[in-house]
Each structure stands twice: as C-alpha cells, then as structure tokens.
Design a protein around this motif. Structure first.
Motif, PDB file in Angstrom:
ATOM      1  N   SER A  59      39.912  32.282  38.106  1.00  0.00           N
ATOM      2  CA  SER A  59      38.793  32.647  38.973  1.00  0.00           C
ATOM      3  C   SER A  59      38.823  34.140  39.266  1.00  0.00           C
ATOM      4  CB  SER A  59      38.869  31.868  40.297  1.00  0.00           C
ATOM      5  OG  SER A  59      39.993  32.312  41.047  1.00  0.00           O
ATOM      6  N   GLU A  60      37.699  34.630  39.771  1.00  0.00           N
ATOM      7  CA  GLU A  60      37.603  36.026  40.173  1.00  0.00           C
ATOM      8  C   GLU A  60      38.555  36.320  41.325  1.00  0.00           C
ATOM      9  OE1 GLU A  60      33.569  37.096  41.087  1.00  0.00           O
ATOM     10  OE2 GLU A  60      32.857  35.922  39.391  1.00  0.00           O
ATOM     11  N   GLU A  61      38.679  35.381  42.243  1.00  0.00           N
ATOM     12  CA  GLU A  61      39.557  35.570  43.392  1.00  0.00           C
ATOM     13  C   GLU A  61      41.005  35.731  42.951  1.00  0.00           C
ATOM     14  OE1 GLU A  61      37.328  32.976  43.196  1.00  0.00           O
ATOM     15  OE2 GLU A  61      35.819  33.882  44.500  1.00  0.00           O
ATOM     16  N   HIS A  62      41.421  34.929  41.996  1.00  0.00           N
ATOM     17  CA  HIS A  62      42.789  35.019  41.484  1.00  0.00           C
ATOM     18  C   HIS A  62      43.010  36.376  40.820  1.00  0.00           C
ATOM     19  CE1 HIS A  62      46.223  34.164  38.796  1.00  0.00           C
ATOM     20  NE2 HIS A  62      46.636  33.446  39.835  1.00  0.00           N
ATOM     21  N   LEU A  63      42.067  36.800  40.016  1.00  0.00           N
ATOM     22  CA  LEU A  63      42.173  38.106  39.356  1.00  0.00           C
ATOM     23  C   LEU A  63      42.207  39.228  40.384  1.00  0.00           C
ATOM     24  CD1 LEU A  63      42.235  39.932  36.900  1.00  0.00           C
ATOM     25  CD2 LEU A  63      39.743  39.726  36.776  1.00  0.00           C
ATOM     26  N   TYR A  64      41.344  39.153  41.364  1.00  0.00           N
ATOM     27  CA  TYR A  64      41.319  40.169  42.421  1.00  0.00           C
ATOM     28  C   TYR A  64      42.675  40.237  43.120  1.00  0.00           C
ATOM     29  CZ  TYR A  64      40.228  42.515  46.800  1.00  0.00           C
ATOM     30  OH  TYR A  64      40.239  43.374  47.864  1.00  0.00           O
ATOM     31  N   GLN A  65      43.262  39.098  43.416  1.00  0.00           N
ATOM     32  CA  GLN A  65      44.563  39.058  44.092  1.00  0.00           C
ATOM     33  C   GLN A  65      45.646  39.682  43.222  1.00  0.00           C
ATOM     34  OE1 GLN A  65      44.722  38.117  47.311  1.00  0.00           O
ATOM     35  NE2 GLN A  65      46.775  38.947  47.255  1.00  0.00           N
ATOM     36  N   GLU A  66      45.623  39.401  41.934  1.00  0.00           N
ATOM     37  CA  GLU A  66      46.603  39.981  41.006  1.00  0.00           C
ATOM     38  C   GLU A  66      46.479  41.505  40.985  1.00  0.00           C
ATOM     39  OE1 GLU A  66      48.989  38.483  39.412  1.00  0.00           O
ATOM     40  OE2 GLU A  66      48.420  36.430  39.034  1.00  0.00           O
ATOM     41  N   ASN A  69      47.721  43.018  44.201  1.00  0.00           N
ATOM     42  CA  ASN A  69      49.185  42.993  44.287  1.00  0.00           C
ATOM     43  C   ASN A  69      49.837  44.054  43.405  1.00  0.00           C
ATOM     44  OD1 ASN A  69      49.302  40.937  46.180  1.00  0.00           O
ATOM     45  ND2 ASN A  69      49.289  39.343  44.619  1.00  0.00           N
ATOM     46  N   GLY A  70      49.045  44.888  42.769  1.00  0.00           N
ATOM     47  CA  GLY A  70      49.593  46.017  42.022  1.00  0.00           C
ATOM     48  C   GLY A  70      49.812  45.784  40.543  1.00  0.00           C
ATOM     49  N   LYS A  71      49.234  44.754  39.990  1.00  0.00           N
ATOM     50  CA  LYS A  71      49.389  44.504  38.558  1.00  0.00           C
ATOM     51  C   LYS A  71      48.285  45.222  37.786  1.00  0.00           C
ATOM     52  CE  LYS A  71      51.640  40.027  38.948  1.00  0.00           C
ATOM     53  NZ  LYS A  71      51.594  38.619  38.558  1.00  0.00           N
ATOM     54  N   SER A  72      48.641  45.694  36.611  1.00  0.00           N
ATOM     55  CA  SER A  72      47.639  46.307  35.739  1.00  0.00           C
ATOM     56  C   SER A  72      46.949  45.195  34.945  1.00  0.00           C
ATOM     57  CB  SER A  72      48.297  47.293  34.775  1.00  0.00           C
ATOM     58  OG  SER A  72      49.124  46.601  33.853  1.00  0.00           O
ATOM     59  N   LEU A  73      45.815  45.525  34.352  1.00  0.00           N
ATOM     60  CA  LEU A  73      45.142  44.541  33.504  1.00  0.00           C
ATOM     61  C   LEU A  73      46.030  44.164  32.325  1.00  0.00           C
ATOM     62  CD1 LEU A  73      41.444  45.797  33.474  1.00  0.00           C
ATOM     63  CD2 LEU A  73      42.381  43.809  34.651  1.00  0.00           C
ATOM     64  N   ARG A  74      46.789  45.133  31.816  1.00  0.00           N
ATOM     65  CA  ARG A  74      47.717  44.834  30.716  1.00  0.00           C
ATOM     66  C   ARG A  74      48.740  43.784  31.161  1.00  0.00           C
ATOM     67  NH1 ARG A  74      49.668  46.460  26.028  1.00  0.00           N
ATOM     68  NH2 ARG A  74      48.465  48.367  25.851  1.00  0.00           N
ATOM     69  N   THR A  75      49.348  43.968  32.315  1.00  0.00           N
ATOM     70  CA  THR A  75      50.348  43.029  32.821  1.00  0.00           C
ATOM     71  C   THR A  75      49.751  41.647  33.027  1.00  0.00           C
ATOM     72  OG1 THR A  75      51.476  44.850  33.947  1.00  0.00           O
ATOM     73  CG2 THR A  75      52.025  42.623  34.663  1.00  0.00           C
TER      74      THR A  75
END
Length: 135
Positions: A59-66, A69-75
């Motif tokens: 979901s968008e919410e999960h992606l937003y949270q990631e 939390n300081g994760k890059s799109l690559r991570t």
C-alpha cells in the motif's frame, strides 16, 4: 552535487510521485477551482499501482512509512524483491510528462525544459539511491 539540492530534488520527486495517488479520487465541486499546483491531481488510476507493483509494496501507506523511516527506494526495492530499474523508469516517465505539460502551458521556457529534461534521469537515479532520514 550540493546536499541541499539533492534533498530538495529528492523531496520533489517523492512528492510528485505520490501526490497523484494521495489525492487521486476527485471530489465533485459545484465551484470550479483553479489549478495552482505543478502536480496534476487528475492522474490515471494505474500510475500509483504501477509504482507500488514495481516496488512490491502492499500500500501507499506502507511505502510512505518505509520512506519516513529513512529507507531509500533502492533499499525498499531490494528488501521486497522489486525492480529498481522499473521504479526509476516510471518516475522518469511521470516527471517527463509533467515537464512537457509545464512547457505546453507556458510555465517554463524551452531552454528550461531542455535543461531539466537532460538531467532528469540522473536526478531520479540519485534520489532513488539516497536515504533521507526524516525521523
């Protein structure tokens, strides 16, 4: 590259990527309103699903949270067996469409369009590889 510029560009790319998905359902309004944003809020239904699918996000919410939390799109992509090349291609395509619309509307000159268009893929790639610690 200046770190301030990287953060601004990265924030702009993430915002542009998610703005259409956050406000994708248009509300019926009896009063016509002027478009003041550089982001077209009337995006296609599939664009958000395409990005989420490439990232393997539920979901968008999960992606937003990631991201928060300081994760890059690559991570995020690597942790979820996503396709980073597809993620970058989707974002580049969306931003090129927005640049083309801005040129067509006259909000930018052709020189600006050409300059921004030329460095778009490099900026998106750099942003995808950069983690922004927002906490």
């Amino acid at each position: 590259m200046n770190m301030k510029r990287v953060i601004i560009i990265g924030t702009m790319i993430v915002t542009m990527s998610f703005a259409g998905t956050a406000w994708g359902q248009s509300a019926i309004s009896p009063i016509p309103t002027a478009k003041w944003s550089i982001v077209d809020l009337d995006t296609r239904e599939g664009s958000s699903d395409e990005l989420l699918s490439a990232l393997n996000q539920p979901s968008e919410e999960h992606l937003y949270q990631e991201l928060y939390n300081g994760k890059s799109l690559r991570t995020i992509t690597e942790e979820n067996n996503g396709d980073l090349d597809k993620v970058i291609a989707i974002q580049v395509k969306q931003l090129r469409e927005q640049l083309d619309k801005r040129l067509a509307s006259g909000s930018i000159r052709s020189e600006q369009h050409a300059a921004q268009h030329a460095e778009l893929e490099a900026l998106v790639t750099q942003s995808a590889n950069t983690a922004y610690n927002l906490t």
